[in-house]
Design an enzyme around this catalytic site. Structure first.
Site, PDB file in Angstrom:
ATOM      1  N   GLU A  13       0.804  -1.218   0.000  1.00 20.80           N
ATOM      2  CA  GLU A  13       0.000   0.000   0.000  1.00 20.80           C
ATOM      3  C   GLU A  13       0.841   1.274   0.000  1.00 20.80           C
ATOM      4  O   GLU A  13       0.318   2.348  -0.292  1.00 20.80           O
ATOM      5  CB  GLU A  13      -0.947  -0.016   1.201  1.00 20.80           C
ATOM      6  CG  GLU A  13      -1.965  -1.133   1.130  1.00 20.80           C
ATOM      7  CD  GLU A  13      -2.777  -1.318   2.401  1.00 20.80           C
ATOM      8  OE1 GLU A  13      -3.868  -1.915   2.317  1.00 20.80           O
ATOM      9  OE2 GLU A  13      -2.313  -0.882   3.479  1.00 20.80           O
ATOM     10  N   GLY A  79     -12.793  -4.218   1.707  1.00 22.60           N
ATOM     11  CA  GLY A  79     -13.883  -5.008   1.170  1.00 22.60           C
ATOM     12  C   GLY A  79     -15.120  -4.142   0.983  1.00 22.60           C
ATOM     13  O   GLY A  79     -15.410  -3.273   1.808  1.00 22.60           O
ATOM     14  N   ILE A 156     -13.301  -9.460   7.013  1.00 24.96           N
ATOM     15  CA  ILE A 156     -14.690  -9.855   6.788  1.00 24.96           C
ATOM     16  C   ILE A 156     -14.780 -10.721   5.543  1.00 24.96           C
ATOM     17  O   ILE A 156     -14.493 -10.270   4.427  1.00 24.96           O
ATOM     18  CB  ILE A 156     -15.591  -8.605   6.643  1.00 24.96           C
ATOM     19  CG1 ILE A 156     -15.427  -7.676   7.856  1.00 24.96           C
ATOM     20  CG2 ILE A 156     -17.048  -9.040   6.468  1.00 24.96           C
ATOM     21  CD1 ILE A 156     -15.741  -8.319   9.185  1.00 24.96           C
ATOM     22  N   MET A 176      -9.467  -2.707   8.430  1.00 26.49           N
ATOM     23  CA  MET A 176      -8.986  -2.964   9.780  1.00 26.49           C
ATOM     24  C   MET A 176      -8.202  -1.818  10.429  1.00 26.49           C
ATOM     25  O   MET A 176      -7.662  -2.003  11.521  1.00 26.49           O
ATOM     26  CB  MET A 176      -8.120  -4.231   9.779  1.00 26.49           C
ATOM     27  CG  MET A 176      -8.879  -5.474   9.333  1.00 26.49           C
ATOM     28  SD  MET A 176      -7.848  -6.967   9.258  1.00 26.49           S
ATOM     29  CE  MET A 176      -7.426  -7.198  10.982  1.00 26.49           C
ATOM     30  N   GLU A 177      -8.144  -0.649   9.789  1.00 28.51           N
ATOM     31  CA  GLU A 177      -7.358   0.441  10.366  1.00 28.51           C
ATOM     32  C   GLU A 177      -8.032   1.808  10.350  1.00 28.51           C
ATOM     33  O   GLU A 177      -7.723   2.661  11.188  1.00 28.51           O
ATOM     34  CB  GLU A 177      -6.016   0.585   9.624  1.00 28.51           C
ATOM     35  CG  GLU A 177      -5.075  -0.581   9.760  1.00 28.51           C
ATOM     36  CD  GLU A 177      -5.368  -1.701   8.771  1.00 28.51           C
ATOM     37  OE1 GLU A 177      -5.061  -2.872   9.081  1.00 28.51           O
ATOM     38  OE2 GLU A 177      -5.935  -1.404   7.697  1.00 28.51           O
ATOM     39  N   ASP A 200     -12.085  -6.768  -2.627  1.00 26.48           N
ATOM     40  CA  ASP A 200     -12.948  -7.946  -2.519  1.00 26.48           C
ATOM     41  C   ASP A 200     -14.340  -7.491  -2.117  1.00 26.48           C
ATOM     42  O   ASP A 200     -14.579  -6.308  -1.840  1.00 26.48           O
ATOM     43  CB  ASP A 200     -12.385  -8.937  -1.487  1.00 26.48           C
ATOM     44  CG  ASP A 200     -12.295  -8.334  -0.096  1.00 26.48           C
ATOM     45  OD1 ASP A 200     -13.304  -8.365   0.629  1.00 26.48           O
ATOM     46  OD2 ASP A 200     -11.222  -7.821   0.278  1.00 26.48           O
TER      47      ASP A 200
END
Length: 232
Positions: A13, A79, A156, A176-177, A200
């Site tokens: 990233e 996601g 997820i 997640m961040e 995704d």
């Protein structure tokens, strides 16, 4: 003068951005390497924070205390929770919320952190609009929208969990961040924006989709960030 902290959770990233910047100094703090220098004419500090909310929050605090950044950009992948966001599209934050913070037993809403007085951390409106316009310039073939980031220490990959996040939080993407970066930026009075390329669908196909599309998704986010920093 602006000094922009750019955070990614994983190497892919931020690697492209680090390759394109002029590095003046590298500082290691909390097992994170902070690259100071210039990118597209802007003063930046680029860092891989690691995965998860604790890593992300620590990173923001270091950027604020040690490097005295004026803005925070979180770039990465996520996601989709929005049927209008397909793989390869980009979500730019209007706000962010913790989906795994649960004090409902004390009459707080799911996701609400006590003593805040609100549940959603608001992104800087100017930064969000700038990110959207820059995305349309450098990624003209990619669909980009402004929406809600829903974060927790969980990848997820379940349709049931995905539907819960949609119904409870009206989220547009999950990762997640972001909410922790938003939380840390808010506490330090720093304007922020979260940029997420969709890798995704956050459902039963997520494990299959993610490895295939993560590199392409990260590339699109990097192009947007590179353009954006020149205008802050």
């Amino acid at each position: 003068m602006s000094k922009i902290g750019i955070i990614g959770a994983m190497d892919l990233e931020v690697d492209q951005l680090k390759e394109e910047m002029t590095v003046k100094n590298i500082t290691k703090k909390a097992n994170m390497d902070f690259y100071e220098g210039t990118l597209n004419g802007a003063e930046v500090v680029i860092v891989r924070c690691g995965i998860g909310k604790v890593n992300a929050a620590l990173c923001v605090q270091i950027l604020a205390d040690v490097f005295e950044v004026t803005h925070v950009i979180n770039t990465g992948i996520a996601g989709s929770l929005n049927a209008k966001l397909d793989i390869g599209d980009i979500l730019i934050s209007k706000d962010a919320v913790h989906h795994d913070f649960d004090l409902r037993i004390f009459n707080y809403r799911l996701g609400e952190v006590p003593q805040m007085g609100f549940r959603e951390f608001q992104a800087d409106e100017r930064m969000s609009e700038l990110a959207l316009s820059c995305c349309r310039k450098v990624n003209p073939d990619i669909n980009a929208i402004i929406g809600r980031v829903v974060s927790g220490d969980q990848f997820i990959s379940s349709k049931d969990v995905k539907n819960h996040l949609i119904s409870e939080f009206a989220g547009d993407c999950t990762e997640m961040e972001g909410a922790s970066i938003a939380h840390g930026a808010y506490l330090n009075g720093l304007p922020f924006v979260i940029i997420r390329a969709i890798s995704d669908k956050a459902d039963d196909s997520a494990e299959m989709d993610y490895p295939t599309f993560e590199k392409a998704a990260a590339k699109h986010s990097a192009a947007l960030v590179r353009e954006m920093v020149a205008h802050l």
